[in-house]
Design an enzyme around this catalytic site. Sequence first.
Site, PDB file in Angstrom:
ATOM      1  N   ILE A   1     -15.827 -56.319 -30.529  1.00 50.07           N
ATOM      2  CA  ILE A   1     -15.187 -55.491 -29.502  1.00 50.07           C
ATOM      3  C   ILE A   1     -16.164 -55.367 -28.348  1.00 50.07           C
ATOM      4  CG2 ILE A   1     -13.557 -54.289 -30.997  1.00 50.07           C
ATOM      5  CD1 ILE A   1     -15.403 -51.967 -31.135  1.00 50.07           C
ATOM      6  N   GLU A   2     -15.627 -55.517 -27.125  1.00 57.04           N
ATOM      7  CA  GLU A   2     -16.528 -55.731 -25.994  1.00 57.04           C
ATOM      8  C   GLU A   2     -17.336 -54.498 -25.634  1.00 57.04           C
ATOM      9  OE1 GLU A   2     -13.224 -56.315 -25.955  1.00 57.04           O
ATOM     10  OE2 GLU A   2     -12.335 -55.925 -23.978  1.00 57.04           O
ATOM     11  N   ASN A   3     -16.925 -53.317 -26.106  1.00 53.81           N
ATOM     12  CA  ASN A   3     -17.753 -52.149 -25.830  1.00 53.81           C
ATOM     13  C   ASN A   3     -18.926 -52.019 -26.801  1.00 53.81           C
ATOM     14  OD1 ASN A   3     -15.174 -51.627 -27.209  1.00 53.81           O
ATOM     15  ND2 ASN A   3     -16.023 -49.612 -27.627  1.00 53.81           N
TER      16      ASN A   3
ATOM     17  N   SER B   1     -23.205 -57.681 -25.057  1.00 52.83           N
ATOM     18  CA  SER B   1     -21.834 -57.941 -25.489  1.00 52.83           C
ATOM     19  C   SER B   1     -21.201 -59.036 -24.628  1.00 52.83           C
ATOM     20  CB  SER B   1     -21.010 -56.658 -25.391  1.00 52.83           C
ATOM     21  OG  SER B   1     -19.698 -56.895 -25.832  1.00 52.83           O
TER      22      SER B   1
END
Lengths: 219, 236
Positions: free
Chosen positions: A51-53, A93
Amino acid sequence: MSGAVTGLTKHQIARRAARDIPDGSYVNLGIGMPELIALFIPDDREIVLHIENGLLGMGPSPEPGEGDPELINAGKKQVTTRPGAAYFHQADSFAMIRGGHLDLSVLGALEVAANGDLANWSTGREGAIPAVGGAMDLVSGVKAVYVLTRHCTRQGTPKLVERCSYPLTGPGVVDRIYTDLAVIDVTANGFEVVDLPPGVGFDDVAARTAAPLRDARPA
Amino acid sequence: MIDKRVGSPREAVAGIGDGDTVMIGGFGEAGSPIELIHALIDHGAGGLTVVSNNSGSGEVGLAALIRAGQVEKIVCSFPRSANSMVFPDLYHAGRIELELVPQGTLAERIRAGGAGIPAFYTPTAAGTDLEAGKERREFDGRMCLLERGLVADWALIKARVADWQGNLVYNKTARNFSPVMAMAGRTTVVQASSVIEPGGLDPEAVITPGIFVDHVVHVPKPHHESELVARGARYP
């Protein structure tokens, strides 16, 4: 348009797409229908969800009352971690994303064009608040990009088109499309149907696609 | 002796001036330094440029700072939220400027700024509407855009543990933008749930080294934005 046709539900689309993700893949699932893929990963495969966060190794939603407001996914919903998970900051990320370290990005779409152009971040409508998030980074760097979408809008307008009318997320980026009516590869020759669900014919799909469609199903 | 502790959020943000650029950590509510933002509202500095991934939710934290009219411009990747009309209303009224930046480009611009790199090329957003006004150059057959590094007068961030020297450890996905913002802020203020003596953190486990941090404030039980929003809280 040909007569009524019943395609897959969104959960069935996600299940169909999950079948094609190889064991050992690192995968980012976009907000909405793509997120459902997490529910259908076959038991015999280990697939690491990014997940990009800032998390690799996303697990399912927490039990009620056991979540942490600071452990959330890109859709800002609470999630959990799986054994082997890792946290990292935003620049790392997106180094994973842009640097080609992720195997697959699965995104939703407003439109996909026969040349692989994707439009999924803006309708360009006057007065809409523009918001892009990580979509442009994902399509620019991840090794493969799959789209999960309804074949047509609620009004029946085809979403697979010759040229996108909405602002692009990225040019020539989509590899494969999973819809309620078909699995379609985006090739140098345009859209090619590679699989159809039971009860859906090639002509049904072609009638609902606003670009030339080739039948490339194995004989 | 290096001791970066200050007594209160109010003291920590007292130097923020009108027209300053302020980076604010957080992705949604995770990592949002809500007590520092509320102290900035009390402090009252205006004409701010805020760099943050989102534009806040409800009428607390970042959304409250925007509602207070203190923010002239926001640099942001996703300024929409299901439960706040603060930013959209001001945006439609022409009272706040938006610089929309893809999330990874935003992170890298902040990292570059903090690392002394004035600009870099990236393929993200090439061939889209967001390339407008940017220098284009092809590398290895791919079109790329020139993006500027970002620095700020201030960075306001949140950590789980800080020692007096500013070494930081975060909580889960609350880490997000904070380590790169700490690097890019000329003055970086951290609110930490736990503040400990130097030596209390394993040097192998430190995520942000203290050199990037200027002020440490102890906020033992920070509010969660979603809980404040759920009960309809407004600040002030």
